[in-house]
Design a protein around this motif. Structure first.
Motif, PDB file in Angstrom:
ATOM      1  N   GLU A  96       1.634  10.450 -11.519  1.00 54.58           N
ATOM      2  CA  GLU A  96       1.168  10.749 -10.467  1.00 54.58           C
ATOM      3  C   GLU A  96      -0.052   9.345 -10.949  1.00 54.58           C
ATOM      4  O   GLU A  96      -0.910   9.136  -9.331  1.00 54.58           O
ATOM      5  CB  GLU A  96      -0.229  11.914 -11.057  1.00 54.58           C
ATOM      6  N   THR A  97      -0.674   9.408 -12.399  1.00 53.83           N
ATOM      7  CA  THR A  97      -1.320   7.703 -11.993  1.00 53.83           C
ATOM      8  C   THR A  97      -0.728   6.491 -11.074  1.00 53.83           C
ATOM      9  O   THR A  97      -1.956   5.892 -11.007  1.00 53.83           O
ATOM     10  CB  THR A  97      -1.525   7.466 -13.736  1.00 53.83           C
ATOM     11  N   SER A  98      -0.495   6.701 -11.453  1.00 56.17           N
ATOM     12  CA  SER A  98       0.714   5.251 -10.693  1.00 56.17           C
ATOM     13  C   SER A  98       0.308   5.558  -8.736  1.00 56.17           C
ATOM     14  O   SER A  98       0.414   4.284  -8.239  1.00 56.17           O
ATOM     15  CB  SER A  98       2.589   5.435 -10.865  1.00 56.17           C
ATOM     16  N   ALA A  99       0.598   6.996  -8.756  1.00 57.60           N
ATOM     17  CA  ALA A  99       0.618   7.251  -7.217  1.00 57.60           C
ATOM     18  C   ALA A  99      -0.542   6.795  -6.584  1.00 57.60           C
ATOM     19  O   ALA A  99      -1.114   6.321  -5.995  1.00 57.60           O
ATOM     20  CB  ALA A  99       1.178   8.452  -6.692  1.00 57.60           C
ATOM     21  N   HIS A 100      -1.745   7.701  -8.006  1.00 57.83           N
ATOM     22  CA  HIS A 100      -2.943   7.702  -7.082  1.00 57.83           C
ATOM     23  C   HIS A 100      -3.646   6.100  -7.015  1.00 57.83           C
ATOM     24  O   HIS A 100      -4.561   5.571  -6.144  1.00 57.83           O
ATOM     25  CB  HIS A 100      -3.721   7.784  -8.143  1.00 57.83           C
TER      26      HIS A 100
ATOM     27  N   MET B 260       7.949   9.480  -6.767  1.00 63.24           N
ATOM     28  CA  MET B 260       6.995  10.093  -5.763  1.00 63.24           C
ATOM     29  C   MET B 260       5.928  11.118  -6.424  1.00 63.24           C
ATOM     30  O   MET B 260       6.237  11.505  -7.217  1.00 63.24           O
ATOM     31  CB  MET B 260       7.191  11.203  -4.569  1.00 63.24           C
ATOM     32  N   SER B 261       4.722  11.627  -6.259  1.00 62.56           N
ATOM     33  CA  SER B 261       3.130  12.436  -6.479  1.00 62.56           C
ATOM     34  C   SER B 261       3.761  13.764  -6.461  1.00 62.56           C
ATOM     35  O   SER B 261       4.351  14.157  -5.322  1.00 62.56           O
ATOM     36  CB  SER B 261       1.995  11.572  -7.017  1.00 62.56           C
TER      37      SER B 261
ATOM     38  N   PHE C 211      -7.619  10.031 -22.425  1.00 65.36           N
ATOM     39  CA  PHE C 211      -7.109  10.756 -21.489  1.00 65.36           C
ATOM     40  C   PHE C 211      -7.456   9.630 -20.295  1.00 65.36           C
ATOM     41  O   PHE C 211      -8.267   8.782 -20.255  1.00 65.36           O
ATOM     42  CB  PHE C 211      -7.986  11.840 -21.237  1.00 65.36           C
ATOM     43  N   VAL C 212      -6.232   9.676 -19.031  1.00 63.66           N
ATOM     44  CA  VAL C 212      -6.234   8.765 -18.005  1.00 63.66           C
ATOM     45  C   VAL C 212      -6.290  10.777 -16.905  1.00 63.66           C
ATOM     46  O   VAL C 212      -6.165  11.360 -16.705  1.00 63.66           O
ATOM     47  CB  VAL C 212      -5.307   8.221 -17.376  1.00 63.66           C
ATOM     48  N   GLY C 213      -7.879   9.916 -15.940  1.00 65.94           N
ATOM     49  CA  GLY C 213      -7.935  10.743 -14.933  1.00 65.94           C
ATOM     50  C   GLY C 213      -7.509   9.531 -13.400  1.00 65.94           C
ATOM     51  O   GLY C 213      -8.589   8.486 -13.618  1.00 65.94           O
ATOM     52  N   SER C 214      -7.223  10.362 -12.724  1.00 65.34           N
ATOM     53  CA  SER C 214      -6.916   9.657 -11.405  1.00 65.34           C
ATOM     54  C   SER C 214      -7.021  10.828 -10.499  1.00 65.34           C
ATOM     55  O   SER C 214      -6.016  12.312 -10.479  1.00 65.34           O
ATOM     56  CB  SER C 214      -6.181   8.733 -11.249  1.00 65.34           C
ATOM     57  N   ALA C 215      -6.371  10.807  -8.813  1.00 62.60           N
ATOM     58  CA  ALA C 215      -6.641  11.938  -8.365  1.00 62.60           C
ATOM     59  C   ALA C 215      -6.474  10.912  -6.629  1.00 62.60           C
ATOM     60  O   ALA C 215      -6.825   9.692  -6.449  1.00 62.60           O
ATOM     61  CB  ALA C 215      -8.044  12.370  -7.937  1.00 62.60           C
ATOM     62  N   PRO C 216      -5.983  11.585  -5.672  1.00 62.95           N
ATOM     63  CA  PRO C 216      -5.808  11.163  -4.603  1.00 62.95           C
ATOM     64  C   PRO C 216      -7.187  11.508  -3.576  1.00 62.95           C
ATOM     65  O   PRO C 216      -7.839  11.495  -3.745  1.00 62.95           O
ATOM     66  CB  PRO C 216      -4.405  12.071  -3.973  1.00 62.95           C
ATOM     67  N   LEU C 217      -6.720  11.102  -2.307  1.00 64.51           N
ATOM     68  CA  LEU C 217      -8.289  10.510  -1.715  1.00 64.51           C
ATOM     69  C   LEU C 217      -8.004  12.014  -0.493  1.00 64.51           C
ATOM     70  O   LEU C 217      -8.631  12.341  -0.248  1.00 64.51           O
ATOM     71  CB  LEU C 217      -7.761   9.622  -0.462  1.00 64.51           C
ATOM     72  N   SER C 218      -7.130  12.428  -0.886  1.00 67.54           N
ATOM     73  CA  SER C 218      -6.905  13.838  -0.141  1.00 67.54           C
ATOM     74  C   SER C 218      -7.766  14.683  -0.716  1.00 67.54           C
ATOM     75  O   SER C 218      -7.271  15.085  -1.900  1.00 67.54           O
ATOM     76  CB  SER C 218      -5.675  14.077   0.523  1.00 67.54           C
ATOM     77  N   GLU C 219      -8.256  15.175  -0.039  1.00 68.94           N
ATOM     78  CA  GLU C 219      -9.288  16.123  -0.821  1.00 68.94           C
ATOM     79  C   GLU C 219      -8.068  17.618  -1.086  1.00 68.94           C
ATOM     80  O   GLU C 219      -8.393  18.586  -1.842  1.00 68.94           O
ATOM     81  CB  GLU C 219     -10.475  17.174   0.198  1.00 68.94           C
ATOM     82  N   GLU C 220      -7.215  18.049  -0.409  1.00 68.17           N
ATOM     83  CA  GLU C 220      -5.863  18.931  -0.876  1.00 68.17           C
ATOM     84  C   GLU C 220      -5.019  17.916  -2.435  1.00 68.17           C
ATOM     85  O   GLU C 220      -4.891  19.142  -2.608  1.00 68.17           O
ATOM     86  CB  GLU C 220      -5.549  19.262   0.345  1.00 68.17           C
ATOM     87  N   GLY C 221      -5.273  17.012  -2.599  1.00 65.73           N
ATOM     88  CA  GLY C 221      -4.804  16.801  -3.021  1.00 65.73           C
ATOM     89  C   GLY C 221      -4.999  17.303  -4.967  1.00 65.73           C
ATOM     90  O   GLY C 221      -5.974  17.738  -5.293  1.00 65.73           O
TER      91      GLY C 221
END
Length: 188
Positions: A64-68, A171-172, A23-33
């Motif tokens: 999503e992972t690519s964008a993050h 685009m994510s 499993f891969v986990g990632s997140a944008p910097l935005s807290e709303e992301g």
């Protein structure tokens, strides 16, 4: 009890090589992301060194992972024992996206079996390795790979995949442009 390591030990590598899913986990910097967690099947992960891993990323409905990774580089890979002794192993690191037709792609792709629908390599510099017990994870038996993605990608063909990447993978869901979205080689 969990333990923290600065690099993969030989026993960690052996554990990873036995797993049929990660499993891969990632997140944008935005807290709303949106935080993204994505399962990865097939034999797509490679260990390059005790602090470097990569996986061949196959076409999916999102990217999503690519964008993050483009935005902030943070990534976690998690491996879970569903058979045999219980264990969870996480790789925390910084990653980057390697696109086809780049010199890095040409240097790394020979490590992988090129599967239909391959869209990029996710390369991870491992900063920390953490193990934990996994005592509550149920036992499952592996019965085989799904062939759906391979058939779908083969039927789409190269031009069809390029169009799909532009439509669905550029685009994510939070509006972050992915490397595929920026890639001139992906524009028809």
């Amino acid at each position: 009890m969990g333990m923290l390591f600065s690099a993969l030990l030989p026993e960690h590598e052996a554990f990873i090589k036995k797993q049929r899913i990660f499993f891969v986990g990632s997140a944008p910097l935005s807290e709303e992301g949106h935080i993204n967690i994505s399962p990865k099947g097939y034999d797509v992960l490679r260990i390059f060194s005790p602090t470097e891993v990569g996986y061949l990323d196959l076409t999916g409905s999102g990217n999503e992972t690519s964008a993050h990774l483009k935005e902030n580089g943070r990534i976690t890979l998690m491996f879970v024992s569903f058979e045999g002794p219980p264990m969870i192993l996480r790789l925390y690191g910084r990653g980057r996206v390697i696109l086809p037709d780049s010199s890095e792609w040409n240097q790394l792709i020979h490590h992988f079996d090129l599967l239909p629908g391959a869209r990029q390599i996710m390369y991870v510099n491992v900063q920390e390795v953490k193990t934990s017990c996994g005592y509550s994870v149920p036992v499952f038996s592996y019965s085989g790979e799904r062939e759906t993605l391979r058939r779908w990608a083969s039927q789409k063909g190269e031009k069809g995949l390029q169009s799909y990447h532009q439509e669905k993978n550029s685009m994510s869901m939070d509006g972050i442009v992915t490397p595929l979205g920026l890639s001139k080689s992906e524009i028809s």
